[in-house]
Write an enzyme that holds these catalytic residues in place. Structure first.
Site, mmCIF file in Angstrom:
data_model
loop_
_atom_site.group_PDB
_atom_site.id
_atom_site.type_symbol
_atom_site.label_atom_id
_atom_site.label_comp_id
_atom_site.label_asym_id
_atom_site.label_seq_id
_atom_site.Cartn_x
_atom_site.Cartn_y
_atom_site.Cartn_z
ATOM 1 N N GLU A 276 53.996 5.685 31.981
ATOM 2 C CA GLU A 276 54.766 4.781 32.850
ATOM 3 C C GLU A 276 54.473 3.322 32.516
ATOM 4 O OE1 GLU A 276 53.271 5.833 36.699
ATOM 5 O OE2 GLU A 276 54.325 7.744 36.749
ATOM 6 N N PRO A 277 54.728 2.890 31.294
ATOM 7 C CA PRO A 277 54.419 1.505 30.938
ATOM 8 C C PRO A 277 55.427 0.532 31.558
ATOM 9 C CG PRO A 277 55.648 2.526 29.168
ATOM 10 C CD PRO A 277 55.412 3.610 30.204
ATOM 11 N N ARG A 279 54.518 -3.537 31.935
ATOM 12 C CA ARG A 279 54.216 -4.815 31.280
ATOM 13 C C ARG A 279 54.259 -4.717 29.758
ATOM 14 N NH1 ARG A 279 50.749 -8.389 34.125
ATOM 15 N NH2 ARG A 279 50.029 -6.554 35.256
ATOM 16 N N ARG A 315 52.738 -14.935 39.776
ATOM 17 C CA ARG A 315 51.502 -14.367 39.240
ATOM 18 C C ARG A 315 50.319 -15.346 39.255
ATOM 19 N NH1 ARG A 315 50.607 -12.541 34.900
ATOM 20 N NH2 ARG A 315 49.517 -10.701 35.654
ATOM 21 N N CYS A 344 55.636 -26.652 48.705
ATOM 22 C CA CYS A 344 54.639 -27.386 49.487
ATOM 23 C C CYS A 344 53.408 -26.550 49.805
ATOM 24 C CB CYS A 344 55.293 -27.908 50.750
ATOM 25 S SG CYS A 344 56.551 -29.105 50.307
ATOM 26 N N TYR A 373 56.972 -8.569 35.976
ATOM 27 C CA TYR A 373 56.489 -9.062 37.263
ATOM 28 C C TYR A 373 56.754 -10.567 37.419
ATOM 29 C CZ TYR A 373 54.218 -4.564 36.731
ATOM 30 O OH TYR A 373 53.983 -3.236 36.484
HETATM 31 N N1 LLP Z 1 52.850 3.395 37.331
HETATM 32 C C1 LLP Z 1 52.468 3.104 38.582
HETATM 33 C C2 LLP Z 1 52.263 4.195 39.543
HETATM 34 C C3 LLP Z 1 52.247 1.758 38.948
HETATM 35 O O1 LLP Z 1 51.856 1.470 40.178
HETATM 36 C C4 LLP Z 1 52.452 0.733 37.990
HETATM 37 C C5 LLP Z 1 52.246 -0.676 38.345
HETATM 38 C C6 LLP Z 1 52.873 1.090 36.703
HETATM 39 C C7 LLP Z 1 53.049 2.435 36.407
HETATM 40 C C8 LLP Z 1 53.127 0.090 35.634
HETATM 41 O O2 LLP Z 1 51.968 -0.622 35.296
HETATM 42 P P1 LLP Z 1 51.950 -1.582 34.005
HETATM 43 O O3 LLP Z 1 52.145 -0.717 32.789
HETATM 44 O O4 LLP Z 1 53.043 -2.570 34.157
HETATM 45 O O5 LLP Z 1 50.615 -2.217 34.060
HETATM 46 N N2 LLP Z 1 52.411 -7.508 40.004
HETATM 47 C C9 LLP Z 1 51.236 -7.271 39.203
HETATM 48 C C10 LLP Z 1 51.232 -5.903 38.590
HETATM 49 C C11 LLP Z 1 51.383 -4.792 39.615
HETATM 50 C C12 LLP Z 1 51.430 -3.412 38.995
HETATM 51 C C13 LLP Z 1 51.795 -2.404 40.009
HETATM 52 N N3 LLP Z 1 51.893 -1.066 39.512
HETATM 53 C C14 LLP Z 1 51.123 -8.354 38.136
HETATM 54 O O6 LLP Z 1 51.982 -9.235 38.082
HETATM 55 O O7 LLP Z 1 50.163 -8.376 37.378
#
Ligand code: LLP
Length: 418
Positions: A276-277, A279, A315, A344, A373
């Site tokens: 589940e990528p 980012r 972020r 502000c 994000y």
């Molecule tokens: N799978 C699940 C169950 C998740 O909760 C997430 C992210 C992902 C996959 C994807 O994760 P990634 O591969 O993108 O790391 N807003 C935060 C990041 C929150 C991630 C939440 N869950 C930021 O801007 O760093």
């Protein structure tokens, strides 16, 4: 690698000068590179090629833009969703239900019913209570829901506390000590078929060892469950692999190193793996393009006030996150400055004492690595407009989300009794 490069002294996205987009759409604006999205999807699939039939399900929360999702659907990616809104976007983008994994701790009955009617591949459950609700929904619909439970492996992901999800004191998943009982409870429910296991320990991970520890615990759970008679088909390893944010930031492992570790740890699992990528796919495929409004002298460093703010890119305010800053037309002169938005709050700070290109009012700058994000978390605080988005493919570009004023868009009449 991405496709944001200097060409004739000015930053381009693929074949399009960012100055053109700023002139025609205005700023702030998110700009995404189609070639970079495609490249990241392919690099990851290549890194996982040694595995048997892996499912790569893009975490829609990272970037739910319909044009981005359609691009990834075109590369054969499925979707990891956490709301019915994300489900609808994934389906509209052409992602088949057989590639959709439904994650999240708080799915409600209406969301479950709609996703079940659409035949999603698997519901990743986070509690026995949720299993009971889904079973009731499934029985009422005359269907069977395929389910996994998310293991909380109690592993420290070594990332920012607010994006850590696999510690015992996080709300996510089920502890190993309760997992067998939870799976047995689900097996006994009429509307459910247990098909898998899943784990996700956090985001922007820059080391492989926490992931490896979590996967090992998942492997132990798979053995326990099989010994108890479960016929497991899918092990969903979540997302979380970090991306490079720029100079001085931790370098994450490569997708190749990640793929090799996964292949080694899961060698004897005999199960379909899912990923589940978020980012990793979209982070470096996007920038936030913004214009300098004014430069105000500071005690130590000048304040560069840009027309993007914390509502456009949350972020830095939320996680003290680093986004590399570059001028669209660098003069060659460098300075140390603070970069802030117009909102502000002192939290509306993108960078303090940042060594960067020297800029003047009217200049364009970008925040790099804003494709994950970024727009996804933008909002209308301070009655600001929602940031538009542009997708660039070669020398073509299009507005793929309009600039909207959500106060106007959401307005209901002021009650007459007021
Ligand atoms: N799978 C699940 C169950 C998740 O909760 C997430 C992210 C992902 C996959 C994807 O994760 P990634 O591969 O993108 O790391 N807003 C935060 C990041 C929150 C991630 C939440 N869950 C930021 O801007 O760093």
């Amino acid at each position: 690698m991405d496709h944001f490069d200097l060409n004739d002294g000015a930053l381009h996205c693929d074949g399009v000068p960012l100055e053109t987009i700023a002139a025609e759409v205005g700023t702030p604006v998110y700009v995404y590179s189609h070639a970079t999205l495609v490249r990241h999807a392919r690099v990851l699939k290549e890194a996982l090629a040694a595995l048997h039939d892996p499912l790569v399900a893009f975490a829609v929360k990272a970037n739910p833009n319909p044009a981005v999702l359609a691009t990834l659907a075109g590369e054969g990616l499925g979707a990891d969703i956490v709301s019915i809104g994300e489900y609808r976007l994934a389906r509209a983008a052409g992602m088949p239900p057989s590639t959709i994994l439904f994650s999240g701790v708080g799915k409600d009955a209406a969301e479950m019913a709609e996703a079940l009617a659409g035949d999603v591949l698997q519901f990743n459950l986070e509690s026995v209570e949720e299993a009971h609700m889904l079973s009731v929904v499934a029985v009422a619909a005359g269907r069977t829901a395929q389910v996994a439970f998310r293991l909380n492996p109690d592993v420290d992901a070594g990332t920012h506390a607010k994006i850590t999800t696999g510690n015992a004191d996080n709300k996510f998943g089920i502890p190993a000590s309760q997992a067998l009982d939870a799976f047995r409870a689900a097996r006994d429910l009429p509307g459910l078929e247990v098909t898998g296991v899943t784990v996700h320990i956090g985001s922007q991970l820059t080391r492989l060892d926490p992931l490896e520890a979590a996967f090992q615990r998942l492997g132990e759970l798979i053995s326990t469950l099989r010994a108890d008679g479960f016929d497991l088909k899918i092990a969903d390893l979540g997302g979380g692999l970090g991306v490079p944010y720029g100079p001085g930031q931790p370098e994450p492992p490569t997708p190749e190193a990640y793929g090799a570790m996964v292949a080694r740890v899961t060698r004897d699992w005999n199960i379909r793996l899912a990923f589940e990528p978020g980012r990793l796919i979209s982070g470096n495929a996007g920038v936030l393009l913004t214009r300098v409004v004014r430069v105000k002298p500071g005690e130590k460093h000048p304040w560069v006030i840009v027309d993007a703010a914390m509502n456009d890119l949350m972020r830095p305010a939320l996680y003290d996150a680093y986004h590399h800053i570059a001028a669209v037309r660098p003069s060659g002169r460098r300075w140390t400055a603070n970069v802030v938005g117009p909102v502000c709050e002192s939290g509306d700070t993108f960078a303090l004492a940042r060594e960067m290109d020297a800029v003047a009012p009217g200049d364009l700058i970008v925040f790099r690595t804003a494709g994950a994000y970024g727009a996804a978390m933008s909002n209308g605080y301070n009655s600001r407009e929602l940031t538009p988005e542009v997708l660039v493919k070669g020398d073509k570009w299009a507005l793929v989300r309009r600039r909207i004023n959500i106060a106007d868009a959401a307005a209901a009449p002021v009650p007459s009794w007021l």
